[in-house]
Design a protein around this motif. Structure first.
Motif, PDB file in Angstrom:
ATOM      1  N   ASN A   1      12.847  -8.848  25.115  1.00 48.88           N
ATOM      2  CA  ASN A   1      13.917  -8.374  24.240  1.00 48.88           C
ATOM      3  C   ASN A   1      15.263  -8.304  24.951  1.00 48.88           C
ATOM      4  O   ASN A   1      16.294  -8.613  24.351  1.00 48.88           O
TER       5      ASN A   1
ATOM      6  N   ILE B   1      19.399  -0.641   9.604  1.00 48.63           N
ATOM      7  CA  ILE B   1      18.184  -0.384  10.380  1.00 48.63           C
ATOM      8  C   ILE B   1      16.970  -1.157   9.881  1.00 48.63           C
ATOM      9  O   ILE B   1      16.200  -1.702  10.669  1.00 48.63           O
TER      10      ILE B   1
ATOM     11  N   LYS C   1      18.779  -0.063  19.727  1.00 50.93           N
ATOM     12  CA  LYS C   1      19.691  -0.935  18.979  1.00 50.93           C
ATOM     13  C   LYS C   1      20.592  -0.062  18.114  1.00 50.93           C
ATOM     14  O   LYS C   1      20.138   0.897  17.529  1.00 50.93           O
TER      15      LYS C   1
ATOM     16  N   SER D   1       8.393  -2.210  17.511  1.00 55.30           N
ATOM     17  CA  SER D   1       9.693  -2.798  17.183  1.00 55.30           C
ATOM     18  C   SER D   1      10.570  -1.786  16.450  1.00 55.30           C
ATOM     19  O   SER D   1      11.782  -1.722  16.688  1.00 55.30           O
TER      20      SER D   1
ATOM     21  N   THR E   1      13.746  -7.752  14.421  1.00 53.81           N
ATOM     22  CA  THR E   1      13.131  -7.474  15.720  1.00 53.81           C
ATOM     23  C   THR E   1      11.637  -7.765  15.676  1.00 53.81           C
ATOM     24  O   THR E   1      11.086  -8.393  16.591  1.00 53.81           O
TER      25      THR E   1
ATOM     26  N   ASN F   1      18.587 -10.371  23.925  1.00 53.75           N
ATOM     27  CA  ASN F   1      19.879  -9.708  23.710  1.00 53.75           C
ATOM     28  C   ASN F   1      21.006 -10.319  24.532  1.00 53.75           C
ATOM     29  O   ASN F   1      22.133 -10.419  24.048  1.00 53.75           O
TER      30      ASN F   1
ATOM     31  N   VAL G   1      17.467  -4.867  10.809  1.00 56.03           N
ATOM     32  CA  VAL G   1      17.342  -5.056  12.257  1.00 56.03           C
ATOM     33  C   VAL G   1      15.888  -4.890  12.686  1.00 56.03           C
ATOM     34  O   VAL G   1      15.388  -5.652  13.529  1.00 56.03           O
ATOM     35  N   TRP G   2      15.189  -3.924  12.101  1.00 54.96           N
ATOM     36  CA  TRP G   2      13.769  -3.726  12.419  1.00 54.96           C
ATOM     37  C   TRP G   2      12.948  -4.962  12.030  1.00 54.96           C
ATOM     38  O   TRP G   2      12.124  -5.435  12.811  1.00 54.96           O
TER      39      TRP G   2
ATOM     40  N   ALA H   1      21.698  -0.010  15.111  1.00 54.74           N
ATOM     41  CA  ALA H   1      21.496  -0.676  13.825  1.00 54.74           C
ATOM     42  C   ALA H   1      22.286  -0.046  12.686  1.00 54.74           C
ATOM     43  O   ALA H   1      22.609  -0.716  11.704  1.00 54.74           O
TER      44      ALA H   1
ATOM     45  N   THR I   1      13.982  -0.325  17.855  1.00 55.55           N
ATOM     46  CA  THR I   1      15.182  -0.436  17.015  1.00 55.55           C
ATOM     47  C   THR I   1      15.891   0.907  16.944  1.00 55.55           C
ATOM     48  O   THR I   1      17.115   0.983  17.079  1.00 55.55           O
TER      49      THR I   1
END
Length: 154
Positions: free
Chosen positions: A27, A115, A109, A101, A122, A31, A118-119, A111, A105
């Motif tokens: 991850n 969220i 992250k 994940s 991910t 990124n 993004v989850w 997010a 997140t």
């Protein structure tokens, strides 16, 4: 051979360590856009947080659910022990990947109101890596080491 609770716990800790560390490295590389040696050090910071979470989830919730689901998919009379183990490992990835994940997140992250998106992103990025790493590399290594140590103490 029936495993003791201590043996099961040590195996869970080892598997969680190998899986979580690899996934954190993956991850971080995603990124920043590439892999560097520095990632192996950076991953240690997140490992301190994510490894205990993975152990607790696996020990108290995921393993029981994964075994239950896997047993619905296998035939103990026809299927090999190897196939049964791989089915359980696959179910563990199917459960752990979205959960871990989501936790990553939330924790790592930014997010905001995105969220859920993004989850999901991910999880989609993590799942292929988690599955391949579990079945063919990290998980296979831990299972091989487990077999080796069982032979040594037997």
């Amino acid at each position: 051979m029936k495993k003791s609770k201590l043996h099961q716990f040590i195996f869970t800790c080892a598997m969680a360590l190998v899986m979580v560390y690899a996934m954190i490295c993956y991850n971080i590389a995603l990124n920043i856009g590439h892999m560097t040696n520095q990632i192996f050090v950076l991953a240690l910071e997140e490992l301190v947080i994510m490894w205990p979470i993975a152990i607790v989830l696996e020990w108290f919730f995921v393993e029981k659910l994964a075994v239950s689901l896997a047993m619905k998919k296998v035939d103990h009379q026809k299927d090999s022990q190897q196939y049964i183990k791989l089915t359980i490992c696959s179910m563990i990835v199917c459960i752990m990947c979205p959960i871990m994940s989501f936790i990553a997140t939330l924790l790592f992250k930014d997010a905001g109101i995105q969220i859920i998106a993004v989850w999901i992103e991910t999880t989609v990025f993590n799942f292929p890596m988690a599955f391949v790493w579990q079945i063919f590399f990290g998980g296979a290594f831990v299972r091989k080491m487990e077999s080796y140590f069982i032979r040594q103490i037997a």
